[in-house]
Design a protein around this motif. Structure first.
Motif: not given
Ligand SMILES: Nc1ncnc2c1ncn2[C@@H]1O[C@H](COP(=O)(O)OP(=O)(O)O)[C@@H](O)[C@H]1O
Ligand SMILES: [Mg+2]
Length: 618
Positions: A125-127, A373-375, A379-381, A398-407
């Motif tokens: 659904y991201d794509r 990595r998403y793409k 590399q995210v983590l 942590g700041p926006t884009g730090a990778g919290k949601s990714t974890v």
């Molecule tokens: N669905 C996604 N597709 C591609 N890149 C993503 C996606 N979600 C997050 N990112 C990238 O991954 C990095 C970490 O994002 P995210 O984990 O959402 O950060 P946070 O929750 O800390 O704000 C960011 O650089 C963001 O641009």
């Protein structure tokens, strides 16, 4: 929202694609065969009628005055009526069957596509933008149903018509027939070429049209921005160009269609004229009867119709091919996250879980050398390591884009690590089924999703067999009842499509109640209280503490005051853990967390002061 340009599908007619699609129409094979048969009967009747007329002309018309000249007329009429009746019935049957197949194929494909969409993971659904998927599910499937239902019907009718009338003509007079048939190749060629051109012109019209719709969308959605940036002129110029293009291609398509029919009719008339001329001569010298001549004229007049039809069917299929390709691609998409056959055998799949084999989930979570990595190339983590014990409350800041949601996305297995492994209760989660993890998981996200239905329904999605009392208790626990009871129908208030009648904060509270009702072992709150006011947040906070005891929980919160009591706080930046510890430890350390906290604390107290100042009556 991102726009997906309508792709160019210029490739030739693809038989493999249609075969694949026909496999999805498997249930309707019998009906398709019946349809073909019925069409054959209809066409055969069309061929028989001129023959009957010919019989009447040759046998009854010249003998009308003679005694006994009309002998056999009643039988003839009976046969005529019989053929007529057969045709009427077959027309009724093919309309019924065609409709049934159209609707049925459309339904089957939609059902399968829907099921597929349920299986596909978050990353899909991201794509794919929602609008794109919606039109795959609606207009494309509709189109395919129509094509499969009605095109085959035209094909069968045309084929039978052409073969039967050629054979009949041959038997009646092969010399004239040979000459008449000479007109078929140019007729077929012209039909084909024209249909192709018309098809292409209409495709341009459609593409331009979707660009215009896109421009409308942007124009309307971005109206405010446009106005403030004074872009009206530029937008208007672009829009005018688009509409001109639209007009040009529409006119072209219409002219082509208009020219096509007369050309075909003219070619057909040449054949008819030849048959009339030669046949007429034959009649004069007594080599042919008037009735047979009539058959020839009838057939040659009718002849171009099936040819045009067949050319039309191929163009139609070619143009529906784009839809077919998009739908087949969707149906054949393999999810990135799949359970291995061994896992499925042991724990069942999404539709048939074998719950009896599921081990109870405790809630230990461990990241071992996880890369993600998403793409490609982003590399995210990198080599992320973390060990959480069951029952711990962990806060990620942590700041926006730090990778919290990714974890937390990785913990939920919405995505899987590109390298390394994540262990739940000491076992790599890929060795257990997705459903096993997800049924013990409660998450509330920043953009909560509600479904159409009542507030009560939406909370009950957490656990479908929950009683009304349990639903209400969950709502009370997160302090949602206050606003729910304020609404006219309370728990039975309709939330609108996707919860559109509620504010984000209210939606968050409801998804909270829903998550709590599910009684999960692992709880994920990703900025879940970002849209409720501070006071409500504090109340939720107390509720959370009660509910979270004994469960593993991950809390991402913007307001640091809400994470103070966590067992562990992780400061994340650039996909790495910068600091880790309790609130006290991190404050004492005077590092990144200390800075974040004191900054925010200062901001918040300034805001409070300002807020209080405003409230003070002048
Ligand atoms: N669905 C996604 N597709 C591609 N890149 C993503 C996606 N979600 C997050 N990112 C990238 O991954 C990095 C970490 O994002 P995210 O984990 O959402 O950060 P946070 O929750 O800390 O704000 C960011 O650089 C963001 O641009
Ligand atoms: Mg986030």
């Amino acid at each position: 929202m991102q726009q997906i340009e309508e792709r160019d599908y210029t490739q030739r007619f693809s038989l493999t694609l249609w075969k694949k699609l026909l496999r999805y129409a498997r249930e309707y094979y019998k009906d398709l065969v019946r349809l073909m048969l019925v069409m054959g009967v209809t066409a055969a009747c069309d061929v028989v009628f001129p023959l009957l007329t010919s019989y009447a002309i040759d046998h009854f018309v010249p003998n009308l005055d003679r005694p006994g000249g009309t002998e056999g007329l009643p039988l003839f009429i009976a046969v005529y009526v019989l053929v007529l009746a057969v045709q009427v019935i077959s027309i009724y049957r093919f309309l019924y069957l065609g409709g049934k197949i159209e609707v049925g194929v459309c339904y089957t494909i939609r059902k399968q596509a829907f099921r597929k969409l349920q299986e596909l993971p978050f990353s899909y659904y991201d794509r794919m933008p929602v609008g794109y998927l919606m039109s795959r599910m609606t207009s494309d499937t509709q189109r395919l149903g129509e094509t499969i239902g009605w095109s085959l019907l035209d094909l069968a009718w045309g084929a039978v018509m052409i073969v039967a009338s050629s054979v009949t003509m041959f038997l009646l007079n092969w010399k004239i027939t040979l000459i008449v048939l000479l007109v078929v190749p140019p007729l077929a060629l012209v039909s084909w070429v024209f249909q192709q051109k018309i098809l292409r012109a209409y495709r341009t019209v459609r593409k331009t049209n979707s660009r215009i719709t896109g421009a409308f969308n942007e124009g309307i959605m971005g109206a405010k921005t446009t106005k403030t940036l004074v872009l009206e002129d530029k937008n208007a110029v672009e829009f005018t160009e688009l509409t001109h293009e639209m007009k040009r291609s529409s006119v072209r398509a219409a002219s082509l269609s208009a020219a096509f029919l007369p050309i075909v009719v003219a070619l057909g008339s040449v054949a008819t004229a030849y048959a009339l001329w030669k046949g007429g001569q034959e009649v004069l010298i007594g080599g042919m009867t008037l009735g047979v001549l009539q058959v020839f004229i009838n057939y040659t007049v009718q002849f171009f119709e099936p040819i045009r039809n067949i050319a039309g069917v191929f163009s139609e299929m070619q143009s529906a091919q784009a839809a077919a390709e998009r739908v087949v691609t969707l149906l054949e998409t393999e999810p990135d996250i799949v359970d291995t056959p061994e896992v499925e055998a042991e724990y069942g799949d999404n539709f048939h879980p074998k719950k009896e084999n599921w081990p109870a989930l405790r809630g230990d979570v461990e990241f071992r050398h996880v890369d993600f990595r998403y793409k490609e190339g982003e590399q995210v983590l990198t080599d992320f390591n973390l060990k959480i014990n069951a029952g711990e409350t962990v806060a990620l800041v942590g700041p926006t884009g730090a990778g919290k949601s990714t974890v937390v996305n990785l913990i939920c297995r919405f995505y899987e690590p590109t390298k390394g492994e994540i262990l739940i209760d000491g076992v790599n989660y890929k060795e257990r089924s997705q459903l096993w993890l997800q049924s013990s998981l409660g998450y509330v996200l920043q953009e909560p999703r509600l479904f159409s239905g009542t507030v009560r329904d939406n909370i009950r999605y957490g656990r479908l067999d929950a009683s009304d009392e349990e639903v209400e208790r969950a709502a009370q626990l997160v302090n949602a009842e206050r606003f729910i009871l304020k609404m006219k129908k309370g728990y039975d208030t309709d939330v609108g499509e996707g919860g559109s009648r509620l504010s984000t904060g209210e939606k968050q509270l409801i998804s909270f109640a829903r998550a709590i009702l599910a009684d999960p072992r692992i709880f994920v709150l990703d900025e879940a209280t970002s849209s409720v006011d501070t006071q409500t947040e504090q109340i939720i906070q107390q509720a959370i503490q009660k509910v979270l005891s004994g469960r593993t929980s991950f809390i991402i919160a913007h307001r640091l005051s809400t994470v103070r009591t966590a067992d562990r706080i992780l400061v994340i930046d650039g996909g790495r853990i910068q600091e880790m510890g309790t609130h006290q430890e991190l404050i004492r350390k005077k590092g990144a967390y200390y800075k974040l906290y004191t900054n925010q604390f200062r901001e918040e107290s300034t805001m409070d002061v300002l807020g209080k100042a405003e409230e003070t009556p002048a």
